[in-house]
Design a protein around this motif. Sequence first.
Motif, PDB file in Angstrom:
ATOM      1  N   LYS A  69       0.723  -1.208   0.016  1.00 21.73           N
ATOM      2  CA  LYS A  69       0.224  -0.187  -0.095  1.00 21.73           C
ATOM      3  C   LYS A  69       0.821   1.243  -0.067  1.00 21.73           C
ATOM      4  CE  LYS A  69      -3.430  -2.524   2.600  1.00 21.73           C
ATOM      5  NZ  LYS A  69      -3.914  -2.740   4.161  1.00 21.73           N
ATOM      6  N   ALA A  70       1.432   1.484  -1.142  1.00 27.35           N
ATOM      7  CA  ALA A  70       2.206   2.801  -1.258  1.00 27.35           C
ATOM      8  C   ALA A  70       2.121   3.351  -2.737  1.00 27.35           C
ATOM      9  CB  ALA A  70       3.673   2.474  -0.851  1.00 27.35           C
ATOM     10  N   GLU A  71       2.278   4.500  -3.000  1.00 31.92           N
ATOM     11  CA  GLU A  71       2.548   5.024  -4.427  1.00 31.92           C
ATOM     12  C   GLU A  71       4.079   4.879  -4.850  1.00 31.92           C
ATOM     13  OE1 GLU A  71       0.402   8.884  -4.125  1.00 31.92           O
ATOM     14  OE2 GLU A  71      -0.574   7.928  -2.371  1.00 31.92           O
ATOM     15  N   ASP A  72       4.706   5.204  -4.085  1.00 32.18           N
ATOM     16  CA  ASP A  72       6.160   5.223  -4.508  1.00 32.18           C
ATOM     17  C   ASP A  72       6.996   4.785  -3.297  1.00 32.18           C
ATOM     18  OD1 ASP A  72       6.477   6.739  -7.330  1.00 32.18           O
ATOM     19  OD2 ASP A  72       4.937   7.829  -6.010  1.00 32.18           O
ATOM     20  N   ILE A  73       8.185   4.049  -3.594  1.00 31.08           N
ATOM     21  CA  ILE A  73       9.056   3.657  -2.713  1.00 31.08           C
ATOM     22  C   ILE A  73      10.485   4.269  -3.135  1.00 31.08           C
ATOM     23  CG2 ILE A  73      10.264   1.570  -1.674  1.00 31.08           C
ATOM     24  CD1 ILE A  73       7.877   0.034  -2.394  1.00 31.08           C
ATOM     25  N   PHE A  74      11.038   4.806  -2.251  1.00 33.42           N
ATOM     26  CA  PHE A  74      12.428   5.665  -2.462  1.00 33.42           C
ATOM     27  C   PHE A  74      13.488   4.747  -1.501  1.00 33.42           C
ATOM     28  CE2 PHE A  74       9.380   8.649  -3.226  1.00 33.42           C
ATOM     29  CZ  PHE A  74       9.778   9.223  -4.596  1.00 33.42           C
ATOM     30  N   ILE A  75      14.337   3.921  -2.257  1.00 29.84           N
ATOM     31  CA  ILE A  75      15.517   3.314  -1.379  1.00 29.84           C
ATOM     32  C   ILE A  75      16.875   3.822  -1.522  1.00 29.84           C
ATOM     33  CG2 ILE A  75      16.404   0.936  -1.302  1.00 29.84           C
ATOM     34  CD1 ILE A  75      13.779  -0.118  -2.476  1.00 29.84           C
ATOM     35  N   TYR A  76      17.398   3.918  -0.353  1.00 25.38           N
ATOM     36  CA  TYR A  76      18.825   4.632  -0.301  1.00 25.38           C
ATOM     37  C   TYR A  76      19.827   3.388   0.145  1.00 25.38           C
ATOM     38  CZ  TYR A  76      22.945   7.357   0.583  1.00 25.38           C
ATOM     39  OH  TYR A  76      23.918   7.968   0.711  1.00 25.38           O
ATOM     40  N   CYS A  77      20.877   3.226  -0.695  1.00 27.08           N
ATOM     41  CA  CYS A  77      21.770   2.207  -0.501  1.00 27.08           C
ATOM     42  C   CYS A  77      23.291   3.036  -0.604  1.00 27.08           C
ATOM     43  CB  CYS A  77      21.712   1.189  -1.426  1.00 27.08           C
ATOM     44  SG  CYS A  77      20.315   0.242  -1.675  1.00 27.08           S
ATOM     45  N   SER A  78      23.972   2.903   0.477  1.00 28.46           N
ATOM     46  CA  SER A  78      25.500   3.292   0.347  1.00 28.46           C
ATOM     47  C   SER A  78      26.392   2.228   0.775  1.00 28.46           C
ATOM     48  CB  SER A  78      25.396   4.638   1.449  1.00 28.46           C
ATOM     49  OG  SER A  78      26.637   5.120   1.608  1.00 28.46           O
ATOM     50  N   TYR A  79      27.564   2.505   0.361  1.00 33.86           N
ATOM     51  CA  TYR A  79      28.906   1.446   0.617  1.00 33.86           C
ATOM     52  C   TYR A  79      29.784   2.408   0.514  1.00 33.86           C
ATOM     53  CZ  TYR A  79      32.689  -1.804   0.278  1.00 33.86           C
ATOM     54  OH  TYR A  79      33.625  -2.400   0.460  1.00 33.86           O
ATOM     55  N   GLU A  80      30.443   2.783   1.598  1.00 30.69           N
ATOM     56  CA  GLU A  80      31.808   3.569   1.629  1.00 30.69           C
ATOM     57  C   GLU A  80      32.893   2.761   2.455  1.00 30.69           C
ATOM     58  OE1 GLU A  80      32.020   7.634   1.541  1.00 30.69           O
ATOM     59  OE2 GLU A  80      30.140   7.812   0.184  1.00 30.69           O
ATOM     60  N   PRO A  81      34.097   2.670   2.247  1.00 28.87           N
ATOM     61  CA  PRO A  81      35.163   1.815   2.932  1.00 28.87           C
ATOM     62  C   PRO A  81      34.384   1.038   3.982  1.00 28.87           C
ATOM     63  CG  PRO A  81      36.112   3.787   2.183  1.00 28.87           C
ATOM     64  CD  PRO A  81      34.566   3.917   1.729  1.00 28.87           C
ATOM     65  N   LYS A  82      33.852  -0.145   3.711  1.00 31.78           N
ATOM     66  CA  LYS A  82      33.573  -1.261   4.699  1.00 31.78           C
ATOM     67  C   LYS A  82      32.188  -0.898   5.580  1.00 31.78           C
ATOM     68  CE  LYS A  82      37.090  -3.714   3.613  1.00 31.78           C
ATOM     69  NZ  LYS A  82      36.992  -4.600   2.620  1.00 31.78           N
ATOM     70  N   VAL A  83      31.526   0.168   5.228  1.00 30.33           N
ATOM     71  CA  VAL A  83      30.468   0.432   5.790  1.00 30.33           C
ATOM     72  C   VAL A  83      29.184   0.654   4.823  1.00 30.33           C
ATOM     73  CG1 VAL A  83      29.233   2.630   7.207  1.00 30.33           C
ATOM     74  CG2 VAL A  83      31.526   2.293   7.240  1.00 30.33           C
ATOM     75  N   TYR A  84      28.051  -0.328   5.341  1.00 31.46           N
ATOM     76  CA  TYR A  84      27.068  -0.237   4.435  1.00 31.46           C
ATOM     77  C   TYR A  84      25.855   0.244   4.992  1.00 31.46           C
ATOM     78  CZ  TYR A  84      29.313  -4.572   2.004  1.00 31.46           C
ATOM     79  OH  TYR A  84      30.053  -5.186   1.489  1.00 31.46           O
ATOM     80  N   ALA A  85      25.027   1.138   4.135  1.00 33.10           N
ATOM     81  CA  ALA A  85      23.734   1.671   4.692  1.00 33.10           C
ATOM     82  C   ALA A  85      22.735   1.283   3.760  1.00 33.10           C
ATOM     83  CB  ALA A  85      24.107   2.881   5.065  1.00 33.10           C
ATOM     84  N   PHE A  86      21.473   1.220   4.451  1.00 35.48           N
ATOM     85  CA  PHE A  86      20.121   1.082   3.763  1.00 35.48           C
ATOM     86  C   PHE A  86      19.270   1.522   4.541  1.00 35.48           C
ATOM     87  CE2 PHE A  86      16.402  -1.459   2.789  1.00 35.48           C
ATOM     88  CZ  PHE A  86      16.354  -1.681   1.355  1.00 35.48           C
ATOM     89  N   ASP A  87      18.253   2.424   3.698  1.00 29.60           N
ATOM     90  CA  ASP A  87      17.117   3.089   4.202  1.00 29.60           C
ATOM     91  C   ASP A  87      16.302   3.336   3.108  1.00 29.60           C
ATOM     92  OD1 ASP A  87      15.373   4.073   6.354  1.00 29.60           O
ATOM     93  OD2 ASP A  87      17.063   5.313   7.288  1.00 29.60           O
ATOM     94  N   VAL A  88      14.649   3.463   3.618  1.00 23.64           N
ATOM     95  CA  VAL A  88      13.747   3.916   2.712  1.00 23.64           C
ATOM     96  C   VAL A  88      12.939   4.654   3.351  1.00 23.64           C
ATOM     97  CG1 VAL A  88      12.564   1.742   3.697  1.00 23.64           C
ATOM     98  CG2 VAL A  88      12.040   2.186   1.544  1.00 23.64           C
ATOM     99  N   PHE A  89      11.908   5.528   2.447  1.00 22.46           N
ATOM    100  CA  PHE A  89      10.790   6.005   2.519  1.00 22.46           C
ATOM    101  C   PHE A  89      10.028   6.003   1.482  1.00 22.46           C
ATOM    102  CE2 PHE A  89      13.911   8.910   0.498  1.00 22.46           C
ATOM    103  CZ  PHE A  89      13.018   9.867  -0.357  1.00 22.46           C
ATOM    104  N   TYR A  90       8.684   6.529   1.738  1.00 19.53           N
ATOM    105  CA  TYR A  90       7.597   6.145   0.942  1.00 19.53           C
ATOM    106  C   TYR A  90       6.524   7.280   0.482  1.00 19.53           C
ATOM    107  CZ  TYR A  90       8.590   1.396   2.633  1.00 19.53           C
ATOM    108  OH  TYR A  90       8.944   0.146   2.947  1.00 19.53           O
ATOM    109  N   LYS A  91       5.830   7.347  -0.380  1.00 17.01           N
ATOM    110  CA  LYS A  91       4.934   8.091  -0.766  1.00 17.01           C
ATOM    111  C   LYS A  91       3.579   7.366  -0.684  1.00 17.01           C
ATOM    112  CE  LYS A  91       2.926  11.239  -4.365  1.00 17.01           C
ATOM    113  NZ  LYS A  91       2.919  11.631  -5.592  1.00 17.01           N
TER     114      LYS A  91
END
Length: 154
Positions: free
Chosen positions: A27-49
């Motif tokens: 139940k969302a109109e849009d999904i925005f996913i952010y991924c990051s990898y910089e020297p051995k650090v991983y990041a993942f997050d998301v926001f929605y419309k």
Amino acid sequence: MGKVFEDYLAELQVDMVAICLEYVEDKAEDIFIYCSYEPKVYAFDVFYKINGNLVLKHNLNDAIDGTGGSNKYDTSEERQEAMLDIGLKNLKEINKTCEDFGRQMPTEIKLHYNVSNNSLKASYKYDLIYSNHNDLMSDDIFDDWFEEVNNSIY
């Protein structure tokens, strides 16, 4: 014919979208996913419309309050962590796939999935974004993207 690099990358990105879509019970109109990898650090997050409102994963119910919606989203910490863990696992698998195919791992991946059109757009960066700045973290870049999208919608 065997799978090529792009096939593996697409599968992992689709899995990221699927887990984020499952989190909002489709139940969302849009999904925005952010991924990051910089020297051995991983990041993942998301926001929605949702219902025309841009919301962070822990604020999903703000998008249905006042709309007559009676179904509340489960935004418990356990559920958020489970989704983020799967996203991070996929991001690490993307890194492994890049290594296996001799490709450079992106430092940043932004995915925008339009649910009704079933369309996925991706953008990639390969330069360091935040680790070469003492006062920036991946969360700051994620927050900036949220604000950028929010300002473009309203």
